[in-house]
Write a protein that holds these residues in place. Structure first.
Motif, PDB file in Angstrom:
ATOM      1  N   GLU A  55      16.332  26.596  24.751  1.00 40.20           N
ATOM      2  CA  GLU A  55      16.804  26.266  26.396  1.00 40.20           C
ATOM      3  C   GLU A  55      16.982  25.177  27.112  1.00 40.20           C
ATOM      4  N   GLY A  56      17.455  24.282  27.832  1.00 41.01           N
ATOM      5  CA  GLY A  56      17.067  23.105  28.275  1.00 41.01           C
ATOM      6  C   GLY A  56      15.676  23.300  28.991  1.00 41.01           C
ATOM      7  N   ARG A  57      16.228  24.524  30.355  1.00 39.56           N
ATOM      8  CA  ARG A  57      14.918  24.675  31.289  1.00 39.56           C
ATOM      9  C   ARG A  57      13.095  24.640  30.452  1.00 39.56           C
ATOM     10  N   GLN A  58      13.252  25.106  29.103  1.00 45.88           N
ATOM     11  CA  GLN A  58      11.985  25.585  28.826  1.00 45.88           C
ATOM     12  C   GLN A  58      12.252  23.805  27.878  1.00 45.88           C
ATOM     13  N   SER A  59      12.753  22.473  27.909  1.00 49.68           N
ATOM     14  CA  SER A  59      11.769  21.883  27.176  1.00 49.68           C
ATOM     15  C   SER A  59      12.809  20.593  27.667  1.00 49.68           C
ATOM     16  N   TYR A  60      14.216  20.055  27.333  1.00 45.38           N
ATOM     17  CA  TYR A  60      14.092  19.071  27.920  1.00 45.38           C
ATOM     18  C   TYR A  60      14.590  18.825  29.018  1.00 45.38           C
ATOM     19  N   ARG A  61      14.432  20.086  30.059  1.00 47.69           N
ATOM     20  CA  ARG A  61      14.642  20.101  31.599  1.00 47.69           C
ATOM     21  C   ARG A  61      12.363  20.305  32.205  1.00 47.69           C
ATOM     22  N   ASN A  62      12.185  20.750  31.116  1.00 50.97           N
ATOM     23  CA  ASN A  62      10.642  21.488  31.519  1.00 50.97           C
ATOM     24  C   ASN A  62       9.836  19.668  31.971  1.00 50.97           C
ATOM     25  N   ALA A  63      10.072  18.956  33.051  1.00 47.99           N
ATOM     26  CA  ALA A  63       9.028  17.917  33.406  1.00 47.99           C
ATOM     27  C   ALA A  63       7.880  18.252  33.271  1.00 47.99           C
ATOM     28  N   ALA A  64       6.802  19.354  33.333  1.00 47.08           N
ATOM     29  CA  ALA A  64       5.450  19.162  33.076  1.00 47.08           C
ATOM     30  C   ALA A  64       5.044  19.053  31.454  1.00 47.08           C
ATOM     31  N   ALA A  65       6.059  19.365  30.459  1.00 46.89           N
ATOM     32  CA  ALA A  65       5.856  19.841  29.105  1.00 46.89           C
ATOM     33  C   ALA A  65       6.203  18.135  28.062  1.00 46.89           C
ATOM     34  N   ILE A  66       7.279  17.524  28.943  1.00 49.03           N
ATOM     35  CA  ILE A  66       7.067  15.980  29.013  1.00 49.03           C
ATOM     36  C   ILE A  66       6.113  14.997  29.126  1.00 49.03           C
ATOM     37  N   VAL A  67       5.905  15.330  30.539  1.00 49.52           N
ATOM     38  CA  VAL A  67       4.261  14.715  30.987  1.00 49.52           C
ATOM     39  C   VAL A  67       3.555  14.729  30.466  1.00 49.52           C
TER      40      VAL A  67
END
Ligand code: ADP
Length: 514
Positions: A55-67
């Protein structure tokens, strides 16, 4: 230049960015969701980090995980691609707070331009022509109705935070306005978390023409010519070409000049696109700015020879623009066709599945940007874009012939998988399209011919319910409504359908900054 950047995206654009980085000697970190663990960019990037479930909000929209992935791998900058977090000013700020360069405009510029109503006011100040309508968002239904009555019908009610072809309602008659207004606002609140709307004159036979701009952080900017993106379904593009055909040099120059003026006025940095509607008399009006690299950027690359992702990276690294306007030469014609895993016979509903065969075309002056391969699973989570076929030729007729040949070669199939290729071929053969005389109503006209309405209707695109735009991080949902529903009720374009894809109250507002 950076030593290492993180690519916060997936699919063909992640690959596109990874390629540009390798060409410039920049190391790359790919991030991927569980659903994309076998994707090509995971193999090609220098490092890859799994950031969460599909799900996008848990991966590619997950700012914390990306940072966190950037921190762990020592990346200095983040390239957001398009969709997902690419126009999220909050994310750009979070990057800055964590010592990461966001490859895009400054957060405050993104905030001002990403809000369509604010962008309208800002561009009015820069002397860009606007479609008649309210300058800011309208409050009560009565005030909005007064604006609509004054500019005359048809009008379009637009969500300030809308995007991706969603959040727009066309109203053909005064008596339909009130209910349409209420529906648009409450759907906008549910989908975008922001119920502000504004009203604009609906230009029924207009063309969508946009201008690519490139601005550095030192006050210099250039434009890279026009693209026509009028071949649209559900207000989303299917075919793009550049330069926009059939317009006088005076109009093309005026469009480009207006875009650059707007960009410099807004303090824009990076690559950006100014979108306009052009009427039959070549009058034009500004509709919005896209603060990111666009899907159709290869069209501009083909006619200018300029690599836009290279330029993005240089600008973000603080390098002054190496181009002057007189260095930009537009040569020949380029056309892009978007091959989506969608069924044109079912209202372009997503048609996912595993690809049994996938052999993209080759040949001279033919570029295919794709993340597909034989055995690739087109899943239900993301955008249905499978490949972009882009061709170049010295003139438009040759470019169209080359595109017909390329699509003829494209072999893609799999259980349940349908693509837009047959429909794209029909557009290429359409007499109006071939003459370069077409408007945003082209696809609806073609569909109406294939499926004649039971009763005469002059309501074209506006009445077609939209399927969700998964590429913007919205999970795909089953398509609703057959041909009758598509032709039927008066208004809500996009919003109602997306509502079904995104349950009200989810925190995953597709574009918080828009
Ligand atoms: P989005 O941000 O959702 O892409 P845009 O404002 O760029 O929305 O508009 C998308 C498309 O909707 C345009 O290309 C055009 O086809 C149609 N559209 C938008 N505004 C108008 C208008 N005032 N009149 C006619 N068509 C419009």
């Amino acid at each position: 230049m950076f030593e290492k950047i993180l690519i916060a995206n997936r699919g063909e654009i992640a690959l596109r960015v990874a390629r540009a980085c390798r060409e410039l000697g920049v190391r790359t970190v790919a991030v991927y969701s569980v659903a994309d663990r076998d994707s090509a960019v995971v193999r090609l990037a220098d490092e890859a980090v799994c950031i969460g479930p599909p799900e996008g909000r848990q991966s590619y929209r997950n700012a914390a995980a990306i940072v966190e992935a950037a921190r762990r791998t020592g990346a200095e900058a983040v390239h957001p691609g398009y969709g997902f977090l690419s126009e999220d000013a909050d994310f750009a700020e979070i990057c800055a707070e964590n010592g990461l360069v966001f490859i895009g405009p400054r957060p405050e510029v993104m905030l001002a331009l990403g809000d369509k109503a604010r962008a309208r006011a800002l561009m009015r100040d820069a002397d860009l022509p606007l479609p008649p309508g309210s300058l800011a968002t309208v409050g009560t239904a009565a005030r909005a109705r007064a604006v609509a009555d004054e500019i005359g019908y048809p009008v379009i009610i637009k969500c300030a935070a809308g995007g991706g072809g969603r959040g727009m309602t066309v109203v053909w008659r005064a008596e339909e306005f009130g209910p349409a207004y209420d529906r648009t606002r409450s759907a906008a609140q549910a989908v975008f978390g922001d119920d502000r709307v504004y009203v604009e004159r609906y230009l029924a036979h207009a063309r969508h023409v946009e201008v690519q701009v490139l601005c550095d952080g030192h006050g210099h900017g250039v434009h890279l010519g026009t693209r026509d993106c009028s071949v649209q379904r559900r207000h989303q593009k299917l075919i793009e070409e550049g330069p926009a055909p059939g317009l006088s040099t005076g109009t093309l120059d005026a469009l480009a000049g207006a875009a650059l003026r707007g960009a410099l006025h807004a303090g824009y940095t990076g690559v950006g696109t100014f979108e306009f509607l052009v009427d039959e008399a070549e009058g034009f009006s500004f509709i919005e700015v896209n603060c990111r690299i666009q899907v159709e950027h290869p069209v501009t690359e083909m006619i200018t020879g300029i690599d836009l992702v290279h330029e993005q990276l240089h600008i973000a690294a603080g390098v002054p623009l190496r181009l002057r306007q007189e260095d930009v030469r537009i040569s020949g014609v380029a056309v892009e066709c978007r091959v989506n895993a969608e069924d044109p016979d079912r209202g372009f509903a997503p048609a996912p599945g595993r690809l049994a065969r996938f052999a993209p075309p080759g040949g001279p002056f033919t570029r295919v940007d794709t993340h597909g391969y034989p055995g690739y699973l087109v899943g239900p989570y993301y955008d249905s874009l499978l490949a972009k076929v882009v061709v170049w030729a010295p003139d438009r007729d040759l470019a169209l012939g080359r595109m017909r040949r390329a699509l003829h070669e494209f072999d893609v199939d799999g259980p349940g998988v349908r693509t837009t290729i047959p429909f794209l071929r029909r557009v290429l053969d359409d007499a109006g399209f071939r003459r370069g005389r077409y408007s945003t109503g082209l696809v609806d006209r073609m569909l109406a011919v294939a499926d004649p309405p039971a009763e005469p209707s002059r309501r074209p695109s506006a009445v077609r319910p939209a399927a969700p735009v998964a590429g913007k991080g919205v999970p795909a949902a089953p398509r609703q409504g057959g041909p009758a529903a598509r032709r039927g009720g008066p208004v809500v374009e996009g919003v109602a359908a997306v509502r079904r894809g995104v349950p009200p109250g989810t925190a995953n507002h597709p574009r918080r900054t828009r």
